[in-house]
Design an enzyme around this catalytic site. Structure first.
Site, PDB file in Angstrom:
ATOM      1  N   THR B 137       0.869  -1.194   0.000  1.00  0.00           N
ATOM      2  CA  THR B 137       0.000   0.000   0.000  1.00  0.00           C
ATOM      3  C   THR B 137       0.894   1.228   0.000  1.00  0.00           C
ATOM      4  O   THR B 137       2.116   1.112   0.131  1.00  0.00           O
ATOM      5  CB  THR B 137      -0.896   0.045   1.259  1.00  0.00           C
ATOM      6  N   ASP B 138       0.293   2.383  -0.124  1.00  0.00           N
ATOM      7  CA  ASP B 138       1.095   3.612  -0.108  1.00  0.00           C
ATOM      8  C   ASP B 138       1.795   3.788   1.241  1.00  0.00           C
ATOM      9  O   ASP B 138       2.920   4.263   1.314  1.00  0.00           O
ATOM     10  CB  ASP B 138       0.196   4.828  -0.389  1.00  0.00           C
ATOM     11  N   CYS B 139       1.120   3.411   2.308  1.00  0.00           N
ATOM     12  CA  CYS B 139       1.721   3.582   3.640  1.00  0.00           C
ATOM     13  C   CYS B 139       2.585   2.387   4.043  1.00  0.00           C
ATOM     14  O   CYS B 139       3.450   2.498   4.900  1.00  0.00           O
ATOM     15  CB  CYS B 139       0.628   3.831   4.673  1.00  0.00           C
ATOM     16  N   TYR B 140       2.320   1.222   3.434  1.00  0.00           N
ATOM     17  CA  TYR B 140       3.090   0.002   3.729  1.00  0.00           C
ATOM     18  C   TYR B 140       3.579  -0.596   2.408  1.00  0.00           C
ATOM     19  O   TYR B 140       2.992  -1.539   1.874  1.00  0.00           O
ATOM     20  CB  TYR B 140       2.209  -1.017   4.462  1.00  0.00           C
ATOM     21  N   PRO B 141       4.665  -0.037   1.836  1.00  0.00           N
ATOM     22  CA  PRO B 141       5.035  -0.410   0.470  1.00  0.00           C
ATOM     23  C   PRO B 141       5.692  -1.793   0.316  1.00  0.00           C
ATOM     24  O   PRO B 141       5.671  -2.356  -0.769  1.00  0.00           O
ATOM     25  CB  PRO B 141       6.012   0.692   0.064  1.00  0.00           C
TER      26      PRO B 141
END
Lengths: 134, 384
Positions: B137-141
């Site tokens: 994800t954007d926060c957990y790449p």
């Protein structure tokens, strides 16, 4: 004397009649407890050998000089006491009465002189406290 | 009339004056001195059990990596932990087996390694292989992580067992003509054996059959460390039939328990394998019972001869859920090594370690005697 032995026959000699020679030439009584012998494959036998001490040692020497490995049975199955949880699941699986529950302590005891190396306990022990050592 | 409060008992524990006996030791005391005198003399009775408890596992926080990752699949030594919770949290169940395990495809499967074994490895101080996968994800790449991890490396590790300490259980037999491989062990054909699994007179819930002192917050021995009862367990069935002494004669009460994994020991958390069934965990658990009055003392004085278990056929009755009970048998008979069923002598075997249960009850007794373990009054008791 009377001694339970494990005999391992290399593939090259497995078809020779060793039991016959032990009986006829060395005057030993052979009681076969377990055998796994196939043509041209390594074979294994658990036997109880009884006879005069001198005959016994000469018989074992004969086997070893013919390439057969012979060693006392108790070296084969080991009870790893620190892994044993004393749950008792093994005692109804052991057909030889070698794994027993002591009463009233309910602790598991392994009587290796009674073991016939059927190996049923290896997988029946939930904690894997029984080991085969060859 | 004997009446004691938790506070009075704890004051005696702190002063090193508490009289503590195990659930085994209290039996001859009552025989010699009677209920009232023993109740006045004894403050705490300790219990214990060390048996297979499949409904066990642990919550972990695995720690954040750089860059960050929202782990949605997590494996520890190849055993999958449930990761459908926050980014680096996971729950590993004791009965989970690796995806690569052939299970019962080669029947009976051996199940040499599973979640219970991972837990044993961790509390033994061994490193395990952590493999994690994520969609990113954007926060957990981050998408993938592979590293060795030990219990010490984890910011949070808590044993949380949804069902432990079963109050009574079936005696398993096999009426069929083939060997059965079950969670009650190997059952030989034609009534070849009868397997049972409780800590008998030492078992926690046999000694407080109506859960008068057991509930949320009860401090216990768990896995070699200190834990707590936090709820009743799954399948908790307090309505089971009971004998005159209040002890259920069928599987009944269960507990959910919790405890800090880092203080536990491989001696009391052991990965186990049931041939043809699966992997599990042997859990050591002990509960101190405060002797608040004569009734509590009377409960703790219960002995093997007064506790009865139902005999169930695992070839038909159990798997088909017919509810059929072939008979009832006392734990004294079961412990003798042989019971009689259908006119036949049937050898018995336990699956729960009685020597282990005894050691736990004694350990708990020592902790209390040394003043380092006081009793907690539950916030509320579990349902009766």
């Amino acid at each position: 004397m009377k001694q339970k032995m494990v005999l391992r026959f290399p593939a090259a000699v497995v078809e020779q009649p060793f039991t016959y020679h032990l009986i006829k030439d060395y005057n030993l009584m052979i009681n076969i407890l377990k055998a796994n012998i196939n043509p041209r494959m390594e074979g294994r036998m658990v036997v109880e050998i009884s006879g005069a001490e001198d005959d016994f040692h000469r018989g074992i020497e004969f086997l070893q000089s013919s390439g057969v490995k012979a060693f006392p049975l108790e070296q084969e199955i080991a009870w790893v006491e620190e892994r044993c949880t004393h749950c008792g699941a093994c005692v109804i699986i052991c057909p030889a009465g070698a794994l027993v529950l002591e009463r009233p302590s309910m602790e598991v005891k392994f009587l290796n002189e009674k073991c016939i190396i059927c190996e049923h306990c290896l997988k029946a022990c939930p904690a894997r406290a029984m080991e085969a050592r060859f | 009339m004997v009446k004691k409060t938790y506070a009075e008992i704890n004051a005696r524990i702190r002063a090193g004056e508490a009289v503590v006996v195990t659930a085994e030791e209290v039996i001859p005391m009552v025989r010699e001195r009677g209920i009232e005198e023993t109740a006045a003399a004894v403050d705490v009775v300790t219990t214990g059990t060390f048996g297979p408890m499949c409904s066990s596992g642990a919550f972990f926080c695995l720690g954040h990596s750089k860059p960050r990752m929202k782990m949605n699949r997590v494996f520890l030594n190849g055993v999958e932990a449930y990761a459908g919770i926050a980014a680096v949290d996971a729950y590993l169940g004791a009965s989970q087996i690796p995806e690569t395990d052939p299970a019962n495809k080669s029947y009976p499967g051996e199940f040499n390694y599973g979640g219970g074994h991972v837990l044993e490895d961790l509390v033994s101080g061994r490193e395990v292989l952590l493999e994690a996968f994520a969609y990113g994800t954007d926060c957990y790449p981050r998408h993938k992580l592979e590293k060795m991890i030990s219990l010490e490396d984890m910011p949070y590790a808590v044993l949380y067992n949804p069902r432990n300490a079963y109050q009574n259980y079936n005696v398993a037999v096999n009426l069929s003509e083939r060997t059965l491989y079950t969670y009650m062990g190997i059952l030989k054909p034609n009534l070849g054996n009868a397997n049972y699994s409780t800590a008998d007179q030492l078992s926690p819930l046999f000694n407080d059959p109506y859960y008068r002192t057991i509930g949320m917050g009860t401090k216990i021995f768990l896995g070699g460390g200190v834990g707590y009862v936090c709820w009743h367990g799954t399948q908790h069935a307090p309505g089971a039939p009971r004998g005159e002494n209040g002890v259920p004669t069928a599987p009944s009460g269960t507990l959910t328990v919790i405890g800090e994994l880092k203080q536990m020991s491989p001696r009391w958390l052991r990965g186990i394998s049931y041939l043809g069934y699966g992997a599990s965990l042997m859990v050591g658990l002990g509960i101190p019972i405060p002797i608040l009055d004569e009734e509590m003392l009377k409960f703790t004085a219960v002995s093997d001869a007064d506790i009865f278990a139902p005999i169930v056929d695992y070839s038909e009755g159990y798997p088909q859920a017919t509810g059929e009970v072939l008979g009832k048998v006392s734990y004294a008979e079961l412990k003798s090594g042989e019971i009689t069923l259908n006119g036949r002598a049937v050898p018995t075997a336990p699956l729960s370690s009685y020597p282990g249960a005894r050691k736990i009850a004694r350990q708990l007794k020592e902790w209390i005697q040394e003043g380092q373990f006081t009793l907690t009054e539950p916030v509320f008791t579990i349902p009766t």
